[in-house]
Design a protein around this motif. Structure first.
Motif, PDB file in Angstrom:
ATOM      1  N   ARG A  15       0.827  -1.210   0.000  1.00  0.00           N
ATOM      2  CA  ARG A  15       0.000   0.000   0.000  1.00  0.00           C
ATOM      3  C   ARG A  15       0.860   1.258   0.000  1.00  0.00           C
ATOM      4  O   ARG A  15       0.512   2.256  -0.647  1.00  0.00           O
ATOM      5  CB  ARG A  15      -0.932  -0.006   1.215  1.00  0.00           C
ATOM      6  N   LEU A  16       1.979   1.227   0.715  1.00  0.00           N
ATOM      7  CA  LEU A  16       2.891   2.365   0.699  1.00  0.00           C
ATOM      8  C   LEU A  16       3.412   2.614  -0.715  1.00  0.00           C
ATOM      9  O   LEU A  16       3.486   3.754  -1.179  1.00  0.00           O
ATOM     10  CB  LEU A  16       4.071   2.137   1.644  1.00  0.00           C
ATOM     11  N   LEU A  55      -6.499   6.654   0.505  1.00  0.00           N
ATOM     12  CA  LEU A  55      -5.609   5.489   0.622  1.00  0.00           C
ATOM     13  C   LEU A  55      -4.702   5.609   1.844  1.00  0.00           C
ATOM     14  O   LEU A  55      -4.394   4.599   2.494  1.00  0.00           O
ATOM     15  CB  LEU A  55      -4.766   5.347  -0.647  1.00  0.00           C
ATOM     16  N   THR A  56      -4.299   6.812   2.157  1.00  0.00           N
ATOM     17  CA  THR A  56      -3.456   7.020   3.340  1.00  0.00           C
ATOM     18  C   THR A  56      -4.214   6.692   4.615  1.00  0.00           C
ATOM     19  O   THR A  56      -3.693   6.024   5.519  1.00  0.00           O
ATOM     20  CB  THR A  56      -2.955   8.475   3.385  1.00  0.00           C
ATOM     21  N   ARG A  57      -5.451   7.147   4.694  1.00  0.00           N
ATOM     22  CA  ARG A  57      -6.263   6.846   5.884  1.00  0.00           C
ATOM     23  C   ARG A  57      -6.499   5.348   6.013  1.00  0.00           C
ATOM     24  O   ARG A  57      -6.447   4.797   7.130  1.00  0.00           O
ATOM     25  CB  ARG A  57      -7.593   7.597   5.823  1.00  0.00           C
ATOM     26  N   ALA A  58      -6.742   4.677   4.891  1.00  0.00           N
ATOM     27  CA  ALA A  58      -6.966   3.234   4.932  1.00  0.00           C
ATOM     28  C   ALA A  58      -5.711   2.498   5.393  1.00  0.00           C
ATOM     29  O   ALA A  58      -5.792   1.530   6.165  1.00  0.00           O
ATOM     30  CB  ALA A  58      -7.391   2.736   3.548  1.00  0.00           C
ATOM     31  N   LEU A  59      -4.562   2.954   4.940  1.00  0.00           N
ATOM     32  CA  LEU A  59      -3.303   2.341   5.376  1.00  0.00           C
ATOM     33  C   LEU A  59      -3.082   2.553   6.867  1.00  0.00           C
ATOM     34  O   LEU A  59      -2.674   1.626   7.584  1.00  0.00           O
ATOM     35  CB  LEU A  59      -2.135   2.938   4.586  1.00  0.00           C
ATOM     36  N   SER A  87       3.489   7.088   5.700  1.00  0.00           N
ATOM     37  CA  SER A  87       2.233   7.423   5.033  1.00  0.00           C
ATOM     38  C   SER A  87       1.880   8.890   5.253  1.00  0.00           C
ATOM     39  O   SER A  87       1.353   9.559   4.344  1.00  0.00           O
ATOM     40  CB  SER A  87       1.093   6.515   5.520  1.00  0.00           C
ATOM     41  N   ALA A  88       2.187   9.399   6.449  1.00  0.00           N
ATOM     42  CA  ALA A  88       1.923  10.818   6.722  1.00  0.00           C
ATOM     43  C   ALA A  88       2.768  11.709   5.820  1.00  0.00           C
ATOM     44  O   ALA A  88       2.287  12.722   5.294  1.00  0.00           O
ATOM     45  CB  ALA A  88       2.204  11.128   8.189  1.00  0.00           C
ATOM     46  N   SER A  89       4.030  11.329   5.613  1.00  0.00           N
ATOM     47  CA  SER A  89       4.901  12.116   4.741  1.00  0.00           C
ATOM     48  C   SER A  89       4.457  12.033   3.287  1.00  0.00           C
ATOM     49  O   SER A  89       4.501  13.029   2.547  1.00  0.00           O
ATOM     50  CB  SER A  89       6.352  11.643   4.879  1.00  0.00           C
TER      51      SER A  89
END
Length: 221
Positions: A15-16, A55-59, A87-89
């Motif tokens: 996912r990343l 996608l970031t929130r899901a990860l 993921s935050a970056s």
């Protein structure tokens, strides 16, 4: 249970990589929209940022769920926690690309790039795209040697960022207030995009080698 856990860790990595690929597409299109004053491409970048956010929130939810259920320790714990920070970056990199695209949209049909700085911003954009591509490759292959390439590219972006400020603050600068603001903001967005990539590269490097390089402004927006 261990096999399931390893599958979940691989899903986190996959996912990343997927998010990083989208970020690369965003910065490629944002740079093009900014330099060519293409409002259609700019709108696409802005829309794409919503997908990156989702996608970031899901990860993040997946990583938190892994922490709660699996209670990982040692390297596995560092891997999951690092994924949350990476993921935050990546999300912030997507935001920087969106901001660049927004400048192009706001100034359309005029060009957001001041005439005297077009070559500078073309090079900054090229470097940001190259950094993003290298970052995706690093996440995919865990090749820590790429981190040094990203750091070198970031130094070049920093130099160009300084050059922009020297230009707009110099006595020879004839740009209007709008052009000065656009140049200042755009330069900052390009520079911060690269900085977030460096932050990610250092985390991947640490996970692979155990050697941590301090990040003085890791929390900068």
């Amino acid at each position: 249970m261990r096999q399931v856990f390893q599958q979940e860790l691989r899903e986190v990595q996959d996912r990343l990589i997927a998010i990083s690929e989208l970020v690369t597409i965003s910065i490629e299109n944002a740079v093009r929209a900014f330099n060519e004053s293409d409002v259609a491409i700019a709108e696409g970048v802005i829309e794409n940022d919503t997908r990156i956010d989702v996608l970031t929130r899901a990860l993040d939810e997946l990583a938190i769920n892994i922490l709660a259920r699996q209670q990982p320790v040692a390297r596995d714990l560092r891997t999951v926690v690092s994924a949350l920070r990476i993921s935050a970056s990546l999300e912030r990199m997507g935001d920087m690309a969106e901001h660049i695209a927004q400048l192009a949209r706001y100034r359309f049909p005029e060009r957001a790039v001041p005439k005297g700085l077009r070559s500078t911003f073309a090079e900054m954009g090229r470097l940001d795209v190259e950094i993003s591509r290298k970052l995706t490759e690093m996440l995919r292959n865990q090749d820590v040697d790429i981190a040094e390439e990203i750091l070198t590219d970031d130094d070049r972006v920093d130099d160009l960022h300084v050059a922009v400020f020297e230009k707009v603050l110099g006595d020879s600068w004839k740009g209007e207030a709008t052009a000065t603001v656009d140049a200042t903001l755009a330069s900052r967005y390009h520079e911060r995009f690269a900085d977030h990539a460096v932050s990610i590269a250092k985390k991947v490097q640490y996970l692979a080698t155990g050697d941590w390089a301090p990040e003085a402004d890791d929390n900068a927006l």
